[in-house]
Scaffold this active site. Sequence first.
Site, short mmCIF file in Angstrom:
data_model
loop_
_atom_site.label_atom_id
_atom_site.label_comp_id
_atom_site.label_asym_id
_atom_site.label_seq_id
_atom_site.Cartn_x
_atom_site.Cartn_y
_atom_site.Cartn_z
CE LYS A 124 -4.35 -1.91 1.35
NZ LYS A 124 -5.32 -2.21 2.39
NE ARG A 174 -7.49 -8.32 0.62
CZ ARG A 174 -7.05 -7.58 -0.38
NH1 ARG A 174 -6.01 -6.79 -0.23
NH2 ARG A 174 -7.67 -7.61 -1.55
N1 HH2 Z 1 -7.33 -3.82 0.78
C1 HH2 Z 1 -7.66 -3.83 -0.53
C2 HH2 Z 1 -8.76 -4.55 -0.99
N2 HH2 Z 1 -9.52 -5.28 -0.12
N3 HH2 Z 1 -9.97 -6.02 2.07
C3 HH2 Z 1 -9.67 -6.01 3.37
N4 HH2 Z 1 -10.41 -6.70 4.24
N5 HH2 Z 1 -8.61 -5.30 3.87
C4 HH2 Z 1 -7.80 -4.56 3.06
O1 HH2 Z 1 -6.87 -3.90 3.57
C5 HH2 Z 1 -8.09 -4.54 1.67
C6 HH2 Z 1 -9.21 -5.29 1.19
C7 HH2 Z 1 -6.83 -3.06 -1.49
O2 HH2 Z 1 -5.76 -3.83 -1.96
P1 HH2 Z 1 -5.78 -4.58 -3.37
O3 HH2 Z 1 -6.88 -5.59 -3.40
O4 HH2 Z 1 -4.44 -5.12 -3.66
O5 HH2 Z 1 -6.00 -3.42 -4.43
P2 HH2 Z 1 -7.26 -2.98 -5.28
O6 HH2 Z 1 -8.33 -2.55 -4.34
O7 HH2 Z 1 -6.72 -1.84 -6.12
O8 HH2 Z 1 -7.70 -4.15 -6.11
#
Ligand code: HH2
Length: 288
Positions: A230, A264
């Site tokens: 992040k 995660r």
């Molecule tokens: N972060 C993201 C997405 N989903 N769910 C939970 N529970 N906690 C988190 O910190 C979280 C999440 C964002 O990360 P990522 O899925 O890699 O990116 P994007 O939202 O751009 O797909």
Amino acid sequence: MTMRPVFDWKLGSRALQLGKKTLVMGVLNVTPDSFSDGGRYFDPRRAADHALEMEAAGAAIIDIGGESTRPRGAREVPAEIEIGRVAPVLKRLGGRLRVPISIDTRKAAVARIALEAGAAIVNDVSALNADPAMAPLVAARKCAVVLMHMRGGPADHMKFAHYRDVVSEVETFLAARARDAICAGVSPSRIILDPGLGFAKQARHSLALLGALPRLCALGYPILVGASRKSFVRATAGADPAAIESATAAVSAIAIAAGVAIVRVHDVASAVAAVKMAAAIKSSKGGG
Ligand code: HH2
């Protein structure tokens, strides 16, 4: 290292033991625009292969998402498009994964399809706030649910990154969302809480929450932490991809030591190594 109570997290007919050791949740973004891996697993075959790779690397849960929530430029995706992204991956994975699948969505229509295809966890970054049909669905399907702290939606959450005391405000929000979920019929044993690092948070807010993880763990629910790659990690460790990965692993180690139930991450292997080191330290008992 903090001692934690052991929870059996009920997942329909399965249970995951939380609290004994931290579990690694592998991220599978079936999106063209996710901030770190957008487009990489947009093809269902590549996505399913990556899920299996993450399982082989030690992931205890695979979290599949069809909508990016990245802070800058994320667009709300209609349910039909999200379903069109995740359903073919779930179909390909049918019966092939031994570990539970989590569906990362704020929409009941998407969650319903995923649960029918075998998902056991709903990971809702809106903490059941975005779609009024989500809480009844989670209660009726008796699946596990991740309730995450956020303000606003994927497109505008950074507008709301203002706090007097971020830790207390996140704590109050999460406790209230857990109470509301229970009132809607969700069993407390199926709830997991997440401070939502980077969601409606400046880097300093995410860092303060990481420093307060033992306090969040004391809320009485298992805690999930998503720090992987992040922007606050990049802002601290620098933009070099290797530095971002090492810094993510360092955050995982800190989260594990604080007693979180789930980390995660995108890079499962480095988080699994951190979990193994933590377990070895915990069982070393003086080393005599
Ligand atoms: N972060 C993201 C997405 N989903 N769910 C939970 N529970 N906690 C988190 O910190 C979280 C999440 C964002 O990360 P990522 O899925 O890699 O990116 P994007 O939202 O751009 O797909």
